[in-house]
Motif scaffolding. Sequence first.
Motif, PDB file in Angstrom:
ATOM      1  N   ARG A 143     -64.694  25.489 -27.194  1.00  0.00           N
ATOM      2  CA  ARG A 143     -63.348  24.967 -27.455  1.00  0.00           C
ATOM      3  C   ARG A 143     -62.790  25.529 -28.751  1.00  0.00           C
ATOM      4  N   ASP A 144     -63.632  25.627 -29.766  1.00  0.00           N
ATOM      5  CA  ASP A 144     -63.229  26.243 -31.025  1.00  0.00           C
ATOM      6  C   ASP A 144     -63.412  27.749 -30.879  1.00  0.00           C
ATOM      7  N   ARG A 145     -62.325  28.465 -30.613  1.00  0.00           N
ATOM      8  CA  ARG A 145     -62.407  29.894 -30.355  1.00  0.00           C
ATOM      9  C   ARG A 145     -62.907  30.675 -31.562  1.00  0.00           C
ATOM     10  N   SER A 146     -62.761  30.113 -32.749  1.00  0.00           N
ATOM     11  CA  SER A 146     -63.226  30.833 -33.934  1.00  0.00           C
ATOM     12  C   SER A 146     -64.745  31.016 -33.907  1.00  0.00           C
ATOM     13  N   PHE A 147     -65.450  30.125 -33.193  1.00  0.00           N
ATOM     14  CA  PHE A 147     -66.905  30.271 -33.090  1.00  0.00           C
ATOM     15  C   PHE A 147     -67.256  31.550 -32.335  1.00  0.00           C
ATOM     16  N   GLY A 148     -66.485  31.877 -31.328  1.00  0.00           N
ATOM     17  CA  GLY A 148     -66.706  33.125 -30.590  1.00  0.00           C
ATOM     18  C   GLY A 148     -66.541  34.336 -31.481  1.00  0.00           C
ATOM     19  N   VAL A 149     -65.551  34.286 -32.368  1.00  0.00           N
ATOM     20  CA  VAL A 149     -65.337  35.383 -33.320  1.00  0.00           C
ATOM     21  C   VAL A 149     -66.520  35.481 -34.279  1.00  0.00           C
ATOM     22  N   TYR A 150     -66.967  34.324 -34.735  1.00  0.00           N
ATOM     23  CA  TYR A 150     -68.093  34.288 -35.683  1.00  0.00           C
ATOM     24  C   TYR A 150     -69.348  34.903 -35.067  1.00  0.00           C
ATOM     25  N   VAL A 151     -69.671  34.509 -33.848  1.00  0.00           N
ATOM     26  CA  VAL A 151     -70.868  35.031 -33.179  1.00  0.00           C
ATOM     27  C   VAL A 151     -70.719  36.531 -32.922  1.00  0.00           C
ATOM     28  N   ALA A 152     -69.545  36.957 -32.501  1.00  0.00           N
ATOM     29  CA  ALA A 152     -69.312  38.388 -32.272  1.00  0.00           C
ATOM     30  C   ALA A 152     -69.534  39.195 -33.556  1.00  0.00           C
ATOM     31  N   LEU A 153     -69.071  38.652 -34.691  1.00  0.00           N
ATOM     32  CA  LEU A 153     -69.254  39.343 -35.973  1.00  0.00           C
ATOM     33  C   LEU A 153     -70.719  39.344 -36.395  1.00  0.00           C
ATOM     34  N   LEU A 154     -71.427  38.234 -36.158  1.00  0.00           N
ATOM     35  CA  LEU A 154     -72.867  38.204 -36.454  1.00  0.00           C
ATOM     36  C   LEU A 154     -73.580  39.320 -35.700  1.00  0.00           C
ATOM     37  N   ILE A 155     -73.260  39.455 -34.414  1.00  0.00           N
ATOM     38  CA  ILE A 155     -73.922  40.449 -33.562  1.00  0.00           C
ATOM     39  C   ILE A 155     -73.558  41.867 -33.990  1.00  0.00           C
ATOM     40  N   ASP A 156     -72.277  42.108 -34.231  1.00  0.00           N
ATOM     41  CA  ASP A 156     -71.821  43.459 -34.590  1.00  0.00           C
ATOM     42  C   ASP A 156     -72.340  43.915 -35.939  1.00  0.00           C
ATOM     43  N   THR A 157     -72.315  43.018 -36.919  1.00  0.00           N
ATOM     44  CA  THR A 157     -72.553  43.415 -38.309  1.00  0.00           C
ATOM     45  C   THR A 157     -73.980  43.204 -38.794  1.00  0.00           C
ATOM     46  N   GLY A 158     -74.713  42.278 -38.152  1.00  0.00           N
ATOM     47  CA  GLY A 158     -76.022  41.927 -38.675  1.00  0.00           C
ATOM     48  C   GLY A 158     -75.918  41.240 -40.023  1.00  0.00           C
ATOM     49  N   ALA A 159     -74.793  40.575 -40.266  1.00  0.00           N
ATOM     50  CA  ALA A 159     -74.539  39.961 -41.575  1.00  0.00           C
ATOM     51  C   ALA A 159     -75.311  38.657 -41.747  1.00  0.00           C
ATOM     52  N   ARG A 160     -75.537  38.305 -42.997  1.00  0.00           N
ATOM     53  CA  ARG A 160     -75.997  36.962 -43.319  1.00  0.00           C
ATOM     54  C   ARG A 160     -74.824  36.016 -43.056  1.00  0.00           C
ATOM     55  N   LYS A 161     -75.116  34.775 -42.696  1.00  0.00           N
ATOM     56  CA  LYS A 161     -74.025  33.856 -42.358  1.00  0.00           C
ATOM     57  C   LYS A 161     -73.086  33.644 -43.551  1.00  0.00           C
TER      58      LYS A 161
END
Length: 300
Positions: A143-161
Amino acid sequence: MRTTSRQKIDLAAALAASVEQPASELTLAELVNAFCVAKCDGSDTRLRKWVAAMGHFSAWTVTSEQLETAAQAMLDHGYKTSAVNRDLSALGSVYRWAKEKRLSPRGYRSPTLGVRRYDEPIRRVHIEREQVDALRARALAFRDRSFGVYVALLIDTGARKSELLERRWRDVDLERREVLAPITKNGTPRVLFFSEETAALIQRVFPTRKADELMFQGRVPGQPISFRKAWETLAAEAKMPTLRMHDIRHAAAASLLRAGVTLGVAAQVLGHDPAVLARRYGHLETEALRKAQETAWAST
């Protein structure tokens, strides 16, 4: 040529005027609460035990010996060495922040620096590409679409949260598909790269973006969303209930090395300590180098 007379600068007066008084009467509880309001990166849950045990102490009288005793008590009670290390690191972050804000007395040294870190087993995480794709796909339907963006960025970047949750929109360049993390865990700036697919997703989910706002703004202005509950739901539905957000970073490291990237380059991409990366994933680099050599033999 006309010359302008210049009064002699009084540097001593300028320096004296700039000196800030440390918060000498600050209790540990007050310091931790102030840190949590300013940073709120999820570490507040790890800080509660320190506040409960020593919150009434002056923040500047806590000693390394006291922390060593507390750490040993935690181990004796059944805490894992990794959990104790993280709890100490969370408290260390508070003292680093206090120093940055000039709250601590001049010359003050964090008591956490005098506490040895405990050896902990290396956590190797193997995630199939299909599982990563499933995480991305399911996260998009929250429901919170920003979570999808967050997960996509985690996967793409390998960033720390924290490298994502602390970013503001001024740090994001959609055209270049980059996120600038000015200060990382290692104290150095780094650029996070993301895909065209994620760039398009960001534009859809965040059609308007204010430069000074956090990318993942929570209900309280200036504080990010932790996404803790959303992640637990995602991991459970993906049949990976023990998967941590940080495990996506491990998966990114493994993916880079399997693709033939050297440890040195992978460490730069991830903003990682090369020695730690070598201990955890050196076998994957060796595997990639072997495949490269075998390919060379076959072509001759």
